[in-house]
Design a protein around this motif. Structure first.
Motif, PDB file in Angstrom:
ATOM      1  N   SER A   1       0.806  -1.222   0.000  1.00 30.13           N
ATOM      2  CA  SER A   1       0.000   0.000   0.000  1.00 30.13           C
ATOM      3  C   SER A   1       0.837   1.269   0.000  1.00 30.13           C
ATOM      4  CB  SER A   1      -0.932   0.002   1.205  1.00 30.13           C
ATOM      5  OG  SER A   1      -1.813  -1.096   1.164  1.00 30.13           O
ATOM      6  N   ASP A   2       2.124   1.125   0.220  1.00 31.94           N
ATOM      7  CA  ASP A   2       3.007   2.295   0.196  1.00 31.94           C
ATOM      8  C   ASP A   2       3.596   2.466  -1.199  1.00 31.94           C
ATOM      9  OD1 ASP A   2       3.495   1.347   3.352  1.00 31.94           O
ATOM     10  OD2 ASP A   2       3.440   3.512   2.992  1.00 31.94           O
ATOM     11  N   SER A   3       3.749   3.704  -1.609  1.00 35.24           N
ATOM     12  CA  SER A   3       4.318   3.966  -2.930  1.00 35.24           C
ATOM     13  C   SER A   3       5.810   3.677  -2.964  1.00 35.24           C
ATOM     14  CB  SER A   3       4.058   5.411  -3.344  1.00 35.24           C
ATOM     15  OG  SER A   3       4.607   6.298  -2.393  1.00 35.24           O
TER      16      SER A   3
ATOM     17  N   TYR B   1       9.967   2.974   3.316  1.00 31.26           N
ATOM     18  CA  TYR B   1      10.394   4.027   4.232  1.00 31.26           C
ATOM     19  C   TYR B   1      11.760   3.675   4.808  1.00 31.26           C
ATOM     20  CZ  TYR B   1      11.004   6.578   8.540  1.00 31.26           C
ATOM     21  OH  TYR B   1      11.536   7.348   9.539  1.00 31.26           O
TER      22      TYR B   1
ATOM     23  N   THR C   1       0.566   4.766   6.404  1.00 34.78           N
ATOM     24  CA  THR C   1       1.781   4.247   5.781  1.00 34.78           C
ATOM     25  C   THR C   1       2.387   3.200   6.706  1.00 34.78           C
ATOM     26  OG1 THR C   1       3.485   5.677   6.766  1.00 34.78           O
ATOM     27  CG2 THR C   1       2.213   6.589   4.951  1.00 34.78           C
ATOM     28  N   CYS C   2       3.313   2.423   6.158  1.00 36.13           N
ATOM     29  CA  CYS C   2       3.922   1.372   6.998  1.00 36.13           C
ATOM     30  C   CYS C   2       4.693   1.967   8.165  1.00 36.13           C
ATOM     31  CB  CYS C   2       4.818   0.471   6.153  1.00 36.13           C
ATOM     32  SG  CYS C   2       6.303   1.261   5.502  1.00 36.13           S
TER      33      CYS C   2
ATOM     34  N   GLY D   1       3.625   4.664   9.781  1.00 38.06           N
ATOM     35  CA  GLY D   1       2.713   5.583  10.452  1.00 38.06           C
ATOM     36  C   GLY D   1       2.834   5.564  11.962  1.00 38.06           C
TER      37      GLY D   1
END
Length: 129
Positions: A54-56, A59, A108-109, A111
């Motif tokens: 789900s993250d572009s 991180y 986001t992962c 978050g």
């Protein structure tokens, strides 16, 4: 049951490289966030890197960006952390963790690191100067 097992730690000189592996079972990566954390003696556990479908983009903590690379092999349910240009301050016990993406607040992962509820045992990374 969700199980995570990290491996690949060791002793390396500053400037060297290590690749950590995390074998995951009990879930698929499709809807999960997977992260690498570390904890040095006397410090709090910190999030190093994470990824999810789900993250572009993955991180990376500022302290490791440009030196560490997270990757997954979905077919093998493996997560890797390639660590290059290692520094003594990278010395820590490294853990992999995972949780359904919806359970990680913030969208986001990365978050909210404290939302990761499934942990593997750690692997020690020691970087000598």
């Amino acid at each position: 049951d969700v199980q995570l097992q990290a491996s690949g730690g060791g002793l390396v000189q500053a400037g060297g490289s290590l690749r950590l592996s995390c074998a995951a079972s009990g879930f698929t990566f499709d809807d999960w966030a997977i992260g690498w954390f570390r904890q040095a003696p006397g410090t709090e556990r910190e999030g190093v890197s994470c990824t999810s479908s789900s993250d572009s983009a993955p991180y990376y903590a500022p302290s490791v960006k440009g030196r560490f690379t997270i990757s997954t092999d979905n077919a093998k349910n493996m997560v890797y952390l390639q660590m290059d240009s290692l520094k003594p301050e990278d010395t820590a016990v490294y853990y992999c963790a995972a949780d359904p993406f919806w359970a990680i607040r913030g969208g986001t992962c990365a978050g909210r690191w404290h939302d990761y509820g499934n942990w593997g045992q750690g692997t020690q990374v020691t970087v000598s100067s």
